[in-house]
Design a protein around this motif. Sequence first.
Motif, PDB file in Angstrom:
ATOM      1  N   ARG A   1      -2.865   0.916  -5.732  1.00 21.53           N
ATOM      2  CA  ARG A   1      -1.775   0.155  -5.449  1.00 21.53           C
ATOM      3  C   ARG A   1      -0.363   0.772  -5.384  1.00 21.53           C
ATOM      4  NH1 ARG A   1      -1.769  -3.460 -10.341  1.00 21.53           N
ATOM      5  NH2 ARG A   1      -3.166  -4.986  -9.098  1.00 21.53           N
ATOM      6  N   SER A   2       0.545   0.146  -4.556  1.00 20.63           N
ATOM      7  CA  SER A   2       1.753   0.857  -4.148  1.00 20.63           C
ATOM      8  C   SER A   2       2.608   0.106  -3.681  1.00 20.63           C
ATOM      9  CB  SER A   2       1.499   2.146  -3.313  1.00 20.63           C
ATOM     10  OG  SER A   2       2.805   2.987  -3.137  1.00 20.63           O
ATOM     11  N   LEU A   3       3.996   0.438  -3.946  1.00 19.43           N
ATOM     12  CA  LEU A   3       5.103  -0.491  -3.302  1.00 19.43           C
ATOM     13  C   LEU A   3       5.421   0.050  -1.831  1.00 19.43           C
ATOM     14  CD1 LEU A   3       7.475  -1.067  -6.302  1.00 19.43           C
ATOM     15  CD2 LEU A   3       5.664  -2.541  -5.541  1.00 19.43           C
ATOM     16  N   SER A   4       5.065   1.244  -1.436  1.00 24.25           N
ATOM     17  CA  SER A   4       5.102   1.888  -0.308  1.00 24.25           C
ATOM     18  C   SER A   4       4.337   1.160   0.953  1.00 24.25           C
ATOM     19  CB  SER A   4       4.686   3.317  -0.060  1.00 24.25           C
ATOM     20  OG  SER A   4       5.480   3.875  -1.279  1.00 24.25           O
ATOM     21  N   ASP A   5       4.687   1.204   2.062  1.00 20.21           N
ATOM     22  CA  ASP A   5       3.956   0.614   3.077  1.00 20.21           C
ATOM     23  C   ASP A   5       2.849   1.417   3.651  1.00 20.21           C
ATOM     24  OD1 ASP A   5       5.828  -1.466   3.538  1.00 20.21           O
ATOM     25  OD2 ASP A   5       7.101  -0.215   4.843  1.00 20.21           O
ATOM     26  N   THR A   6       2.676   2.825   3.205  1.00 20.31           N
ATOM     27  CA  THR A   6       1.595   3.535   3.763  1.00 20.31           C
ATOM     28  C   THR A   6       1.295   4.390   2.630  1.00 20.31           C
ATOM     29  OG1 THR A   6       2.971   5.110   4.789  1.00 20.31           O
ATOM     30  CG2 THR A   6       1.962   3.272   6.029  1.00 20.31           C
ATOM     31  N   VAL A   7       0.126   4.889   2.378  1.00 22.70           N
ATOM     32  CA  VAL A   7      -0.615   5.794   1.377  1.00 22.70           C
ATOM     33  C   VAL A   7      -1.198   6.873   2.194  1.00 22.70           C
ATOM     34  CG1 VAL A   7      -0.114   4.351  -0.590  1.00 22.70           C
ATOM     35  CG2 VAL A   7      -2.275   4.413   0.601  1.00 22.70           C
TER      36      VAL A   7
ATOM     37  N   ASP B   1      -7.451   1.642   3.292  1.00 25.74           N
ATOM     38  CA  ASP B   1      -7.329   0.846   4.207  1.00 25.74           C
ATOM     39  C   ASP B   1      -6.300  -0.274   3.389  1.00 25.74           C
ATOM     40  OD1 ASP B   1      -8.328   1.919   6.477  1.00 25.74           O
ATOM     41  OD2 ASP B   1     -10.348   0.993   5.833  1.00 25.74           O
ATOM     42  N   GLU B   2      -5.321  -1.038   3.820  1.00 26.03           N
ATOM     43  CA  GLU B   2      -4.527  -1.860   3.182  1.00 26.03           C
ATOM     44  C   GLU B   2      -5.185  -3.427   3.453  1.00 26.03           C
ATOM     45  OE1 GLU B   2       0.159  -3.343   2.875  1.00 26.03           O
ATOM     46  OE2 GLU B   2      -0.406  -2.221   4.359  1.00 26.03           O
ATOM     47  N   VAL B   3      -5.746  -3.667   2.327  1.00 25.52           N
ATOM     48  CA  VAL B   3      -6.412  -5.366   2.353  1.00 25.52           C
ATOM     49  C   VAL B   3      -5.538  -6.111   1.948  1.00 25.52           C
ATOM     50  CG1 VAL B   3      -8.807  -3.985   1.697  1.00 25.52           C
ATOM     51  CG2 VAL B   3      -7.214  -4.918   0.040  1.00 25.52           C
ATOM     52  N   SER B   4      -4.251  -6.078   1.312  1.00 19.04           N
ATOM     53  CA  SER B   4      -3.431  -6.960   1.060  1.00 19.04           C
ATOM     54  C   SER B   4      -2.367  -6.240   0.850  1.00 19.04           C
ATOM     55  CB  SER B   4      -3.662  -7.923  -0.126  1.00 19.04           C
ATOM     56  OG  SER B   4      -3.845  -7.147  -1.109  1.00 19.04           O
TER      57      SER B   4
ATOM     58  N   GLY C   1       0.658  -4.257  -0.272  1.00 12.71           N
ATOM     59  CA  GLY C   1       0.441  -3.293  -1.790  1.00 12.71           C
ATOM     60  C   GLY C   1      -0.693  -2.809  -2.258  1.00 12.71           C
ATOM     61  N   ARG C   2      -1.969  -3.171  -1.619  1.00 13.65           N
ATOM     62  CA  ARG C   2      -3.162  -3.152  -2.219  1.00 13.65           C
ATOM     63  C   ARG C   2      -4.002  -2.044  -0.945  1.00 13.65           C
ATOM     64  NH1 ARG C   2      -6.389  -5.071  -6.501  1.00 13.65           N
ATOM     65  NH2 ARG C   2      -8.704  -4.920  -6.092  1.00 13.65           N
ATOM     66  N   PHE C   3      -4.382  -0.914  -1.475  1.00 12.82           N
ATOM     67  CA  PHE C   3      -5.202  -0.180  -0.258  1.00 12.82           C
ATOM     68  C   PHE C   3      -6.751   0.135  -1.144  1.00 12.82           C
ATOM     69  CE2 PHE C   3      -0.897   0.499   0.033  1.00 12.82           C
ATOM     70  CZ  PHE C   3      -0.501   0.439   1.462  1.00 12.82           C
ATOM     71  N   GLU C   4      -7.643   0.024  -0.317  1.00  8.60           N
ATOM     72  CA  GLU C   4      -9.041   0.158  -0.738  1.00  8.60           C
ATOM     73  C   GLU C   4      -9.927   0.965   0.141  1.00  8.60           C
ATOM     74  OE1 GLU C   4     -10.935  -3.295  -1.598  1.00  8.60           O
ATOM     75  OE2 GLU C   4      -9.507  -4.289  -2.949  1.00  8.60           O
ATOM     76  N   THR C   5     -10.975   1.531  -0.306  1.00  7.80           N
ATOM     77  CA  THR C   5     -11.899   2.322   0.546  1.00  7.80           C
ATOM     78  C   THR C   5     -13.152   2.274  -0.489  1.00  7.80           C
ATOM     79  OG1 THR C   5     -12.604   4.170   1.650  1.00  7.80           O
ATOM     80  CG2 THR C   5     -11.463   4.484  -0.377  1.00  7.80           C
ATOM     81  N   LEU C   6     -14.317   2.486   0.300  1.00  5.46           N
ATOM     82  CA  LEU C   6     -15.678   2.503  -0.606  1.00  5.46           C
ATOM     83  C   LEU C   6     -16.227   3.806  -0.411  1.00  5.46           C
ATOM     84  CD1 LEU C   6     -17.385  -0.683   0.619  1.00  5.46           C
ATOM     85  CD2 LEU C   6     -16.414  -0.234  -1.651  1.00  5.46           C
TER      86      LEU C   6
END
Length: 682
Positions: free
Chosen positions: A530-536, A554-557, A559-564
Amino acid sequence: MTGSVLFDPLLPWPLIAALGVALAAGIALALWRGLSGWPLRALAGLAILAALSGPVYQVENREPLSDIVLLLEDRSASQQLADRAATTSQAAEDLAAHLTARPNTEVRRIPIPDGADNSGTQAMTALAEALAEEPRGRIAGAILLSDGRIHDTDRAPDLPAPLHLLHTGRETDWDRRLTITNAPAFAILGEEVTMTLTVTDDGAAPEGVTTVPLDISIDGEEPRRFNVPLGRDIDLPLTLPHGGRNVLQFTTPEAPGELTDRNNTALVQINGVRDRLSVLLVSGEPHAGGRTWRNLLKSDSSVDLVHFTILRPPAKQDGVPVRELSLIAFPTRELFLEKIDDFDLIIFDRYKRRGILPSLYLDNVRAYVEQGGAVLFAAGPDFASADSLYRTPIQSIVPARPTARVIEQRYRPAVTDLGQRHPVTAGLEREFDGEWGRWMRQIDVEQTSGDMVMTGQDDRPLLVLDRVGEGRVALLASDHAWLWNRGYEGGGPQLELLRRLAHWMMKEPELEEEALWAEATGQKMRIIRRSLSDTVGPVIITTPSGDTVERDLDEVSPGRFETLFDGPEIGLYRLENGDQTAVIGLGPAAPVEFEHTIASATPLHPMLERTGGGAMALEDGLPRIRDVRAGRPASGRGWIGLTPRNAFETLSVTQTPLLPVWAVLALIAALTVGGWLREGRR
């Protein structure tokens, strides 16, 4: 071919029996009356009964079937220790060759892999499935090549032949294992939690060892080493260092000669929670919004609320005797000097300078925030006045400056683009079905620091969040949030907003705006950033063996980025993304395959006794194979037995009557006429 005499009666057997009784009665009557032809008549009656019973001669054309021997090969994780895998493979090849060379014998080789979801060796399940696919009448026996540590004895099938265990253990095998019991899933911060830890040596362990080293690490940090007694339960008191998930790793170093170090480490993941959250709510004057804050905080059973409302400032002179006031004095010194550090959150609700809190106390509030405390300003018109709290030592921690203007116009609160990414306001639209109601008043402020997550009239700052030193500050530039609670123009997500706001200020881990964590399911983890930045950037994963892997998020919503990620091994994984780090344990704390690694026939004893089979060590060589009758002991010194089944398949069946119908009729007629003639001559 085989032949046999069968009966195919023309009438039901009870009726034939009744006719036999009648025949016997007739013969008895003939004897009583002295009839000379009774023997011939008796023979005629017997011939009739024999004809009614339908005797036939049946001939079967049979083809013999071979016996089936089930050869089960344990290939679970515990069978990969030492040379067990090679020993099992070689023994299986040799046994298969010997059995195939026996006359009238077939072999079914059945591999047994690791059970799903840490269920261990499912040997009896595999045996039951194999029996279901073969005719029971052909099973001559089953041979299991394993260390004997199976985990589904309750599923043992009804085997019609002997079961034998040829185990892969050696007399010199020994292993050291670490086990932890009564590890809680949750623990209260600041309170000790006690776990029971045991280090045990199994098998032919070295003698004279009384203590062993134990390393303890929290969240992947540098471990601390202790010496603990061997073979005794140790009560280990621990205090969790922080809220949220705490990953504790206990390790005893591998000793020379032990079977494996896979059971020398145990991972325990404990969620740290606060017992009680202490909140001080100071209301400058009674108003409709004050009840909203009180109801919100009182509705949470984990919150201890201290609430004061200033009804009568010291300078007020209304002539009411003090003894007639049903109020208590505001304990300012105790709350703001002596016990201020006991509070997790202080809320100033429409409070202004009224001569109650001197500058020394307010400066102490500023220091309280910088040292890790949290303060929320719920601003009303007082915040824009000359008596505003902003014009005190608190000014240095307030994230927005009042312009002395109060906007008395209708407006609809809105979440900013940054607010869509901030956990306090992200997804608020989904928490409320419908358009938000409008508020009537806003205090005009100019943002000086922090993050503006909500705006009001003409996109002016409405909710500003900031971090000051080790603490947190929030400014809500309106006292009309209560309109949502009353359902004005449809209302809005007031309770959810204020709940998130209060919990963010009290540093609840799930509301951190910059965070990295993972959620595990078996050997798969979902990594969340979770981040306030547009990219991580990519997340760096360090496996238990020290290898590193990079995965893009990958940004799923907003501020929220996920991967498996599928973890290749059991153990502690370290995650890193920018300045954010996290650890997670994959797999069980103690895999069931390595709870006990010394080979043993104990789990299989009941089934071996029931079937007459035996257990032998492969290090003593392969046993001889003999034939034994069903029900007889099927094992002995250096040998195991199989039960020949003598099964066959019937190809054809031929049935022939013993006498033709005409011959039977002629015989009956001749006997009847003979009896009549003999009686007539007499």
